[in-house]
Write a protein that holds these residues in place. Structure first.
Motif, PDB file in Angstrom:
ATOM      1  N   GLU A  41       0.914  -1.089   0.039  1.00 36.46           N
ATOM      2  CA  GLU A  41      -0.021   0.068  -0.008  1.00 36.46           C
ATOM      3  C   GLU A  41       0.897   1.388  -0.172  1.00 36.46           C
ATOM      4  O   GLU A  41       0.561   2.381  -0.122  1.00 36.46           O
ATOM      5  CB  GLU A  41      -1.147   0.060   1.284  1.00 36.46           C
ATOM      6  CG  GLU A  41      -2.153  -0.516   1.129  1.00 36.46           C
ATOM      7  CD  GLU A  41      -2.188  -2.108   0.694  1.00 36.46           C
ATOM      8  OE1 GLU A  41      -1.111  -2.987   1.198  1.00 36.46           O
ATOM      9  OE2 GLU A  41      -3.140  -2.615   0.096  1.00 36.46           O
ATOM     10  N   ASP A  42       2.180   1.101   0.295  1.00 36.81           N
ATOM     11  CA  ASP A  42       3.153   2.211   0.347  1.00 36.81           C
ATOM     12  C   ASP A  42       3.481   2.592  -1.114  1.00 36.81           C
ATOM     13  O   ASP A  42       4.058   3.761  -1.297  1.00 36.81           O
ATOM     14  CB  ASP A  42       4.354   2.065   1.335  1.00 36.81           C
ATOM     15  CG  ASP A  42       4.004   1.940   2.606  1.00 36.81           C
ATOM     16  OD1 ASP A  42       3.032   2.700   3.091  1.00 36.81           O
ATOM     17  OD2 ASP A  42       4.509   1.215   3.293  1.00 36.81           O
ATOM     18  N   ILE A  43       3.245   1.728  -2.028  1.00 35.80           N
ATOM     19  CA  ILE A  43       3.406   2.085  -3.354  1.00 35.80           C
ATOM     20  C   ILE A  43       2.641   2.754  -4.042  1.00 35.80           C
ATOM     21  O   ILE A  43       1.301   2.245  -4.243  1.00 35.80           O
ATOM     22  CB  ILE A  43       3.781   0.574  -4.110  1.00 35.80           C
ATOM     23  CG1 ILE A  43       4.988  -0.027  -3.488  1.00 35.80           C
ATOM     24  CG2 ILE A  43       4.266   0.976  -5.773  1.00 35.80           C
ATOM     25  CD1 ILE A  43       5.087  -1.465  -3.886  1.00 35.80           C
ATOM     26  N   LYS A  44       2.907   3.863  -4.914  1.00 34.79           N
ATOM     27  CA  LYS A  44       1.680   4.535  -5.609  1.00 34.79           C
ATOM     28  C   LYS A  44       1.236   4.128  -6.755  1.00 34.79           C
ATOM     29  O   LYS A  44      -0.004   4.190  -7.202  1.00 34.79           O
ATOM     30  CB  LYS A  44       2.460   6.223  -5.526  1.00 34.79           C
ATOM     31  CG  LYS A  44       2.616   7.089  -4.228  1.00 34.79           C
ATOM     32  CD  LYS A  44       1.502   6.711  -3.370  1.00 34.79           C
ATOM     33  CE  LYS A  44       2.156   7.536  -2.054  1.00 34.79           C
ATOM     34  NZ  LYS A  44       1.231   6.961  -0.937  1.00 34.79           N
ATOM     35  N   MET A  45       2.117   3.579  -7.594  1.00 35.76           N
ATOM     36  CA  MET A  45       1.952   3.075  -8.946  1.00 35.76           C
ATOM     37  C   MET A  45       0.930   2.027  -8.853  1.00 35.76           C
ATOM     38  O   MET A  45       1.331   0.962  -8.176  1.00 35.76           O
ATOM     39  CB  MET A  45       3.217   2.966  -9.692  1.00 35.76           C
ATOM     40  CG  MET A  45       2.628   2.036 -11.300  1.00 35.76           C
ATOM     41  SD  MET A  45       4.170   1.815 -12.133  1.00 35.76           S
ATOM     42  CE  MET A  45       4.618   3.508 -12.575  1.00 35.76           C
ATOM     43  N   PRO A  46      -0.118   1.656  -9.394  1.00 28.18           N
ATOM     44  CA  PRO A  46      -0.946   0.543  -9.440  1.00 28.18           C
ATOM     45  C   PRO A  46      -0.031  -0.766  -9.911  1.00 28.18           C
ATOM     46  O   PRO A  46       0.625  -0.522 -10.877  1.00 28.18           O
ATOM     47  CB  PRO A  46      -1.981   0.789 -10.390  1.00 28.18           C
ATOM     48  CG  PRO A  46      -2.214   2.164 -10.455  1.00 28.18           C
ATOM     49  CD  PRO A  46      -0.878   2.808 -10.183  1.00 28.18           C
ATOM     50  N   LEU A  47       0.068  -1.733  -9.121  1.00 28.16           N
ATOM     51  CA  LEU A  47       0.664  -2.964  -9.179  1.00 28.16           C
ATOM     52  C   LEU A  47      -0.195  -4.245  -8.759  1.00 28.16           C
ATOM     53  O   LEU A  47      -0.833  -4.235  -7.879  1.00 28.16           O
ATOM     54  CB  LEU A  47       1.915  -2.842  -8.160  1.00 28.16           C
ATOM     55  CG  LEU A  47       2.905  -4.012  -7.973  1.00 28.16           C
ATOM     56  CD1 LEU A  47       3.468  -4.158  -9.278  1.00 28.16           C
ATOM     57  CD2 LEU A  47       3.689  -3.911  -6.716  1.00 28.16           C
ATOM     58  N   VAL A  48       0.171  -4.885  -9.701  1.00 26.46           N
ATOM     59  CA  VAL A  48      -0.284  -6.652  -9.436  1.00 26.46           C
ATOM     60  C   VAL A  48       0.742  -7.673  -9.740  1.00 26.46           C
ATOM     61  O   VAL A  48       1.730  -7.691 -10.634  1.00 26.46           O
ATOM     62  CB  VAL A  48      -1.411  -7.053 -10.473  1.00 26.46           C
ATOM     63  CG1 VAL A  48      -2.652  -6.380 -10.081  1.00 26.46           C
ATOM     64  CG2 VAL A  48      -1.038  -6.619 -11.722  1.00 26.46           C
ATOM     65  N   ILE A  49       0.745  -8.726  -8.592  1.00 29.59           N
ATOM     66  CA  ILE A  49       1.838  -9.473  -8.721  1.00 29.59           C
ATOM     67  C   ILE A  49       0.846 -10.891  -8.428  1.00 29.59           C
ATOM     68  O   ILE A  49       0.320 -11.192  -7.575  1.00 29.59           O
ATOM     69  CB  ILE A  49       2.892  -9.357  -7.403  1.00 29.59           C
ATOM     70  CG1 ILE A  49       3.731  -8.152  -7.764  1.00 29.59           C
ATOM     71  CG2 ILE A  49       3.450 -10.581  -7.311  1.00 29.59           C
ATOM     72  CD1 ILE A  49       4.659  -7.704  -6.785  1.00 29.59           C
ATOM     73  N   VAL A  50       1.367 -11.773  -9.566  1.00 37.60           N
ATOM     74  CA  VAL A  50       0.510 -12.957  -9.569  1.00 37.60           C
ATOM     75  C   VAL A  50       1.118 -14.356  -8.601  1.00 37.60           C
ATOM     76  O   VAL A  50       2.454 -14.377  -8.813  1.00 37.60           O
ATOM     77  CB  VAL A  50       0.250 -13.540 -11.094  1.00 37.60           C
ATOM     78  CG1 VAL A  50      -0.422 -14.886 -10.909  1.00 37.60           C
ATOM     79  CG2 VAL A  50      -0.705 -12.333 -11.591  1.00 37.60           C
ATOM     80  N   ALA A  51       0.463 -15.096  -8.001  1.00 34.30           N
ATOM     81  CA  ALA A  51       0.945 -16.150  -7.404  1.00 34.30           C
ATOM     82  C   ALA A  51       0.121 -17.292  -7.454  1.00 34.30           C
ATOM     83  O   ALA A  51      -1.232 -16.998  -7.774  1.00 34.30           O
ATOM     84  CB  ALA A  51       1.375 -15.974  -5.858  1.00 34.30           C
ATOM     85  N   THR A  52       0.430 -18.563  -7.121  1.00 32.88           N
ATOM     86  CA  THR A  52      -0.411 -19.630  -7.278  1.00 32.88           C
ATOM     87  C   THR A  52      -0.625 -20.362  -6.025  1.00 32.88           C
ATOM     88  O   THR A  52       0.497 -20.880  -5.460  1.00 32.88           O
ATOM     89  CB  THR A  52      -0.062 -20.676  -8.318  1.00 32.88           C
ATOM     90  OG1 THR A  52       0.151 -20.111  -9.795  1.00 32.88           O
ATOM     91  CG2 THR A  52      -1.067 -21.804  -8.502  1.00 32.88           C
ATOM     92  N   ASP A  53      -1.940 -20.496  -5.420  1.00 36.74           N
ATOM     93  CA  ASP A  53      -1.891 -21.230  -4.401  1.00 36.74           C
ATOM     94  C   ASP A  53      -1.950 -23.037  -4.686  1.00 36.74           C
ATOM     95  O   ASP A  53      -2.843 -23.556  -5.589  1.00 36.74           O
ATOM     96  CB  ASP A  53      -3.286 -21.208  -3.620  1.00 36.74           C
ATOM     97  CG  ASP A  53      -3.467 -21.876  -2.216  1.00 36.74           C
ATOM     98  OD1 ASP A  53      -3.470 -23.151  -2.309  1.00 36.74           O
ATOM     99  OD2 ASP A  53      -3.996 -21.361  -1.441  1.00 36.74           O
TER     100      ASP A  53
END
Length: 280
Positions: free
Chosen positions: A113-125
């Protein structure tokens, strides 16, 4: 016009993503939101935090060896330490989260949440067989995870099967995001991108593959490549980088991969600009 960038996994080859970003920087192509899978998630996170391509290349070179250093002990959430191989990998993966969190602190980043640029990081359960997305984005999705440290997110996304032990976090057992989504094109579009540029790597096609480790790595790489092909069909622009059969853990080839990304993007830069401006 908001431009989103989706970066694939690929181990050391992810240095080519930095070269792509350098080519964009030199040619005035501004990225407004970004996402990544596996090693691509580390590049995406660094860029979203405000690191320049030059700084990212330096960090890759500095910390690559430490990220793949053998770490046989794995600390479970209850504090108990076991051999990493018993959890599911030769390496614990803890070095990834420690290094990324250390780098993040230099930018006063403590969690996503401290990062201003919208960001997505994908993982697999791996237990559920489901995709999850670490993000700082405000939109609610049932599989979004918010509030985590950036090191946990990148470690979860980068837990390459059989090499790194799964990342256990909040009841989930995460392995490499590339198992289900090796280029988060669709997830980047959900961030609000008008056009999404996806960057992938050509499958290594070295002839004879020998030895247990090489057979395993090539097999997983082929699965990830198939996932990438499915995802790039959803992109507006695709940059397909040929890294000349560089192995995913060959850290001696970091600068070489960076150059591949930069040079091949420069060759396509006019077409990329045209596609960005098309129908706008």
């Amino acid at each position: 016009m908001k431009i989103g960038l989706a970066l694939s996994g690929g181990g050391v080859r992810a240095a080519a993503h930095i070269g792509v970003l350098k080519a964009f920087e030199e040619n005035g192509i501004k990225v407004d939101m970004i996402g990544g899978t596996s090693a691509g998630s580390i590049v995406a996170a660094l860029y979203a935090m405000g690191y320049t391509p030059k700084e990212m290349l330096y960090l890759f070179k500095k910390f690559a060896k430490e990220m793949i250093r053998v770490t046989p002990k794995y600390q479970k959430p209850d504090g108990k330490k076991v051999l990493s191989i018993h959890v599911g990998g030769i390496l614990s993966g803890e070095n990834i989260s420690k290094i990324v969190d250390k780098i993040a602190l230099e930018k006063n980043v403590y969690n996503m949440e401290d990062i201003k640029m919208p960001l997505v990081i994908v993982a697999t359960d791996i237990d559920e067989g489901e995709k999850y997305v670490f993000t700082n984005f405000k939109k609610e999705e049932k599989y979004y995870i918010k509030g985590s440290k950036i090191g946990i997110a990148t470690r979860a996304s980068s837990s390459y099967p059989g090499v790194y032990a799964p990342c256990i976090y909040k009841g989930h057992k995460f392995v490499d995001g590339g198992v289900l989504d090796n280029i988060p094109t669709e997830e980047v579009r959900k961030l609000g991108a008008d056009k999404v540029i996806s960057v992938k790597f050509k499958l290594n096609k070295k002839g004879k593959v020998e030895g247990l480790a090489n057979v395993s790595l090539k097999s997983v790489d082929m699965i990830f490549d198939k996932r990438a092909k499915d995802e790039v069909q959803k992109a507006d622009i695709v940059i397909d980088i040929d890294t000349n059969n560089v192995s995913i853990f060959n850290i001696k080839k970091i600068e070489e991969c960076y150059n591949y990304g930069y040079e091949q993007t420069i060759l396509q830069i006019n077409q990329i600009r045209e596609q960005i401006n098309k129908n706008t």
